[in-house]
Design a protein around this motif. Structure first.
Motif, PDB file in Angstrom:
ATOM      1  N   LEU A 216     129.840  43.470  -4.022  1.00 29.22           N
ATOM      2  CA  LEU A 216     129.263  42.174  -3.680  1.00 29.22           C
ATOM      3  C   LEU A 216     130.235  41.051  -4.018  1.00 29.22           C
ATOM      4  O   LEU A 216     130.446  40.130  -3.218  1.00 29.22           O
ATOM      5  N   GLY A 217     130.856  41.115  -5.188  1.00 27.05           N
ATOM      6  CA  GLY A 217     131.820  40.094  -5.567  1.00 27.05           C
ATOM      7  C   GLY A 217     133.027  40.059  -4.654  1.00 27.05           C
ATOM      8  O   GLY A 217     133.492  38.987  -4.245  1.00 27.05           O
ATOM      9  N   ALA A 218     133.547  41.239  -4.310  1.00 32.49           N
ATOM     10  CA  ALA A 218     134.709  41.293  -3.422  1.00 32.49           C
ATOM     11  C   ALA A 218     134.370  40.795  -2.022  1.00 32.49           C
ATOM     12  O   ALA A 218     135.182  40.133  -1.364  1.00 32.49           O
ATOM     13  N   ALA A 219     133.152  41.111  -1.548  1.00 33.56           N
ATOM     14  CA  ALA A 219     132.737  40.632  -0.227  1.00 33.56           C
ATOM     15  C   ALA A 219     132.634  39.113  -0.207  1.00 33.56           C
ATOM     16  O   ALA A 219     133.036  38.462   0.770  1.00 33.56           O
ATOM     17  N   ILE A 220     132.083  38.523  -1.277  1.00 29.61           N
ATOM     18  CA  ILE A 220     132.018  37.067  -1.349  1.00 29.61           C
ATOM     19  C   ILE A 220     133.419  36.475  -1.361  1.00 29.61           C
ATOM     20  O   ILE A 220     133.700  35.484  -0.667  1.00 29.61           O
ATOM     21  N   ALA A 221     134.317  37.067  -2.141  1.00 30.04           N
ATOM     22  CA  ALA A 221     135.693  36.575  -2.183  1.00 30.04           C
ATOM     23  C   ALA A 221     136.338  36.631  -0.805  1.00 30.04           C
ATOM     24  O   ALA A 221     137.049  35.704  -0.397  1.00 30.04           O
ATOM     25  N   ALA A 222     136.099  37.718  -0.063  1.00 33.78           N
ATOM     26  CA  ALA A 222     136.671  37.848   1.277  1.00 33.78           C
ATOM     27  C   ALA A 222     136.152  36.755   2.206  1.00 33.78           C
ATOM     28  O   ALA A 222     136.910  36.169   2.989  1.00 33.78           O
ATOM     29  N   LEU A 223     134.866  36.477   2.123  1.00 33.57           N
ATOM     30  CA  LEU A 223     134.282  35.461   2.993  1.00 33.57           C
ATOM     31  C   LEU A 223     134.765  34.060   2.625  1.00 33.57           C
ATOM     32  O   LEU A 223     135.022  33.229   3.506  1.00 33.57           O
ATOM     33  N   LEU A 224     134.915  33.773   1.330  1.00 32.48           N
ATOM     34  CA  LEU A 224     135.481  32.488   0.929  1.00 32.48           C
ATOM     35  C   LEU A 224     136.924  32.376   1.406  1.00 32.48           C
ATOM     36  O   LEU A 224     137.359  31.308   1.848  1.00 32.48           O
ATOM     37  N   ALA A 225     137.665  33.460   1.319  1.00 34.26           N
ATOM     38  CA  ALA A 225     139.050  33.449   1.792  1.00 34.26           C
ATOM     39  C   ALA A 225     139.117  33.187   3.287  1.00 34.26           C
ATOM     40  O   ALA A 225     140.109  32.628   3.791  1.00 34.26           O
ATOM     41  N   ASN A 226     138.077  33.578   4.007  1.00 32.74           N
ATOM     42  CA  ASN A 226     138.008  33.331   5.446  1.00 32.74           C
ATOM     43  C   ASN A 226     137.432  31.966   5.789  1.00 32.74           C
ATOM     44  O   ASN A 226     137.205  31.663   6.956  1.00 32.74           O
ATOM     45  N   GLY A 227     137.150  31.157   4.770  1.00 38.04           N
ATOM     46  CA  GLY A 227     136.751  29.781   5.021  1.00 38.04           C
ATOM     47  C   GLY A 227     135.277  29.467   4.946  1.00 38.04           C
ATOM     48  O   GLY A 227     134.879  28.337   5.223  1.00 38.04           O
ATOM     49  N   GLN A 228     134.434  30.443   4.578  1.00 34.96           N
ATOM     50  CA  GLN A 228     133.004  30.158   4.486  1.00 34.96           C
ATOM     51  C   GLN A 228     132.695  29.361   3.227  1.00 34.96           C
ATOM     52  O   GLN A 228     133.391  29.441   2.225  1.00 34.96           O
ATOM     53  N   GLU A 229     131.582  28.634   3.280  1.00 29.87           N
ATOM     54  CA  GLU A 229     131.079  27.947   2.110  1.00 29.87           C
ATOM     55  C   GLU A 229     130.382  28.954   1.186  1.00 29.87           C
ATOM     56  O   GLU A 229     129.886  29.990   1.645  1.00 29.87           O
ATOM     57  N   PRO A 230     130.329  28.681  -0.128  1.00 30.88           N
ATOM     58  CA  PRO A 230     129.788  29.670  -1.069  1.00 30.88           C
ATOM     59  C   PRO A 230     128.378  30.146  -0.754  1.00 30.88           C
ATOM     60  O   PRO A 230     128.099  31.348  -0.841  1.00 30.88           O
ATOM     61  N   ALA A 231     127.466  29.256  -0.392  1.00 28.90           N
ATOM     62  CA  ALA A 231     126.094  29.677  -0.136  1.00 28.90           C
ATOM     63  C   ALA A 231     126.017  30.618   1.065  1.00 28.90           C
ATOM     64  O   ALA A 231     125.304  31.625   1.042  1.00 28.90           O
ATOM     65  N   GLU A 232     126.750  30.297   2.116  1.00 29.37           N
ATOM     66  CA  GLU A 232     126.765  31.161   3.293  1.00 29.37           C
ATOM     67  C   GLU A 232     127.456  32.482   2.990  1.00 29.37           C
ATOM     68  O   GLU A 232     127.035  33.550   3.433  1.00 29.37           O
ATOM     69  N   ALA A 233     128.526  32.432   2.190  1.00 29.62           N
ATOM     70  CA  ALA A 233     129.231  33.650   1.817  1.00 29.62           C
ATOM     71  C   ALA A 233     128.335  34.568   0.999  1.00 29.62           C
ATOM     72  O   ALA A 233     128.347  35.793   1.186  1.00 29.62           O
ATOM     73  N   ALA A 234     127.549  33.999   0.097  1.00 29.35           N
ATOM     74  CA  ALA A 234     126.639  34.811  -0.710  1.00 29.35           C
ATOM     75  C   ALA A 234     125.619  35.519   0.169  1.00 29.35           C
ATOM     76  O   ALA A 234     125.286  36.691  -0.052  1.00 29.35           O
ATOM     77  N   ARG A 235     125.112  34.827   1.179  1.00 25.99           N
ATOM     78  CA  ARG A 235     124.135  35.451   2.074  1.00 25.99           C
ATOM     79  C   ARG A 235     124.757  36.578   2.884  1.00 25.99           C
ATOM     80  O   ARG A 235     124.225  37.690   2.946  1.00 25.99           O
ATOM     81  N   GLU A 236     125.897  36.314   3.524  1.00 24.28           N
ATOM     82  CA  GLU A 236     126.490  37.330   4.384  1.00 24.28           C
ATOM     83  C   GLU A 236     127.015  38.511   3.581  1.00 24.28           C
ATOM     84  O   GLU A 236     126.957  39.660   4.034  1.00 24.28           O
ATOM     85  N   ALA A 237     127.514  38.256   2.374  1.00 19.27           N
ATOM     86  CA  ALA A 237     127.992  39.351   1.532  1.00 19.27           C
ATOM     87  C   ALA A 237     126.848  40.291   1.158  1.00 19.27           C
ATOM     88  O   ALA A 237     127.039  41.511   1.066  1.00 19.27           O
ATOM     89  N   GLN A 238     125.654  39.748   0.959  1.00 17.94           N
ATOM     90  CA  GLN A 238     124.504  40.601   0.672  1.00 17.94           C
ATOM     91  C   GLN A 238     124.145  41.478   1.868  1.00 17.94           C
ATOM     92  O   GLN A 238     123.769  42.640   1.708  1.00 17.94           O
ATOM     93  N   GLU A 239     124.253  40.942   3.053  1.00 17.44           N
ATOM     94  CA  GLU A 239     124.003  41.757   4.249  1.00 17.44           C
ATOM     95  C   GLU A 239     125.009  42.901   4.341  1.00 17.44           C
ATOM     96  O   GLU A 239     124.653  44.046   4.654  1.00 17.44           O
ATOM     97  N   TYR A 240     126.280  42.567   4.047  1.00 15.40           N
ATOM     98  CA  TYR A 240     127.320  43.603   4.063  1.00 15.40           C
ATOM     99  C   TYR A 240     127.004  44.693   3.040  1.00 15.40           C
ATOM    100  O   TYR A 240     127.067  45.895   3.339  1.00 15.40           O
ATOM    101  N   LEU A 241     126.662  44.284   1.813  1.00 19.56           N
ATOM    102  CA  LEU A 241     126.365  45.253   0.764  1.00 19.56           C
ATOM    103  C   LEU A 241     125.159  46.109   1.149  1.00 19.56           C
ATOM    104  O   LEU A 241     125.164  47.327   0.926  1.00 19.56           O
ATOM    105  N   TYR A 242     124.138  45.483   1.712  1.00 15.35           N
ATOM    106  CA  TYR A 242     122.941  46.236   2.071  1.00 15.35           C
ATOM    107  C   TYR A 242     123.262  47.328   3.091  1.00 15.35           C
ATOM    108  O   TYR A 242     122.807  48.468   2.966  1.00 15.35           O
ATOM    109  N   GLN A 243     124.059  47.005   4.070  1.00 15.65           N
ATOM    110  CA  GLN A 243     124.394  48.005   5.079  1.00 15.65           C
ATOM    111  C   GLN A 243     125.290  49.098   4.500  1.00 15.65           C
ATOM    112  O   GLN A 243     125.140  50.283   4.836  1.00 15.65           O
ATOM    113  N   ALA A 244     126.218  48.712   3.616  1.00 16.36           N
ATOM    114  CA  ALA A 244     127.045  49.725   2.953  1.00 16.36           C
ATOM    115  C   ALA A 244     126.176  50.652   2.104  1.00 16.36           C
ATOM    116  O   ALA A 244     126.454  51.856   1.991  1.00 16.36           O
TER     117      ALA A 244
END
Length: 288
Positions: A216-244
């Motif tokens: 989850l932490g690495a996914a958030i870091a990846a999304l921030l590195a791609n330019g997302q805002e923290p709140a949006e990154a936290a949401r999308e990273a959870q979706e990624y983790l759930y599917q994994a």
């Protein structure tokens, strides 16, 4: 002409021979989400998917030197810090990242790797709370860890969740993603200086998993590195983790490992409906 480089994320953490958590899990996650991961070891483990027999920390100077070499050579877009074994290593990392305060920092501490609990020593918790948490863009932790960071010396009763979060935010952490495990649901709540920003609920997997917090932490870091805002990154990273998590597999006799490249499978294209999130394809291309 050579291709443009993907965003580069620098991750600090333990080496895990199974690939289930730590540096190896971070690198898999970052690659899956369109980033190039570079890594600095804080130590290494001797373990399999069932048990951890040994945790050995590296010299703090080695940790700092390796990190500075990477930072002087490559444009780092985000930091992710996982488990460390010694307060001196945390101090070395904190000194390095302080020189790059424009780079977002995701902190996902882990005090549970070693059966002998050396990773839960008071001085280690104190160094994370005093030196790293105040520099953090987004802190990912369960309620027990948040309480430990808010009262790291263990001299008093652990504070309640609201008090712990308020304390850590007042010390400088910008956002906190609190992970709560229930009987049938995982409840993740994002807090910022304005208070609660969002809450997401997910079905709890029926089996023991390795590396969910790191992923989850690495996914958030990846999304921030791609330019997302923290709140949006936290949401999308959870979706990624759930599917994994849905596609976790058991390669050995212990815990299940996350399928961090679930989207690469093409044998079906079902949708998954989860409470608190839109329907998302079970197999899809990486978010970025």
């Amino acid at each position: 002409m050579p291709s443009a480089a993907p965003p580069i994320v620098l991750t600090f953490g333990l080496s895990d021979p199974t690939g289930g958590f730590g540096i190896q899990a971070d690198l898999l996650t970052l690659a899956s989400m369109g980033c190039h991961g570079v890594s600095v070891l804080t130590g290494y483990t001797v373990r399999d998917s069932a048990n951890c027999d040994e945790v050995t920390g590296l010299d703090p100077e080695v940790v700092a030197t390796q990190a500075r070499m990477l930072l002087e050579d490559m444009p780092i877009a985000a930091f992710k810090v996982g488990a460390a074994t010694r307060a001196e290593v945390v101090s070395a990392i904190a000194e390095v990242v302080a020189d790059y305060d424009d780079i977002p920092l995701i902190l996902a501490p882990d005090f549970t790797v070693d059966d002998e609990h050396v990773l839960a020593a008071d001085d280690l918790r104190e160094s994370i709370a005093d030196l790293l948490a105040p520099q953090t863009t987004l802190l990912v932790a369960d309620q027990t860890t948040l309480a430990a960071l808010a009262q790291p010396d263990g001299d008093a009763d652990a504070p309640g969740l609201d008090a712990a979060i308020a304390h850590l935010l007042s010390q400088g952490a910008e956002y906190i993603l609190s992970i709560q495990t229930g009987t049938h649901r995982l409840v993740n709540t994002l807090f910022g200086e304005e208070g609660q920003l969002r809450q997401d609920m997910w079905d709890r997997p029926p089996h023991r998993l390795m590396g969910t917090t790191d992923t989850l932490g690495a996914a958030i870091a990846a999304l921030l590195a791609n330019g997302q805002e923290p709140a949006e990154a936290a949401r999308e990273a959870q979706e990624y983790l759930y599917q994994a998590t849905l596609h976790a597999f058991r390669p050995g006799m212990g815990a299940y490992l996350l399928d961090r490249f679930f989207w690469a499978h093409d044998d079906e294209n079902e949708e998954v409906r989860v409470e608190g999130a839109a329907a998302v394809p079970r197999y899809r291309q990486p978010p970025h």
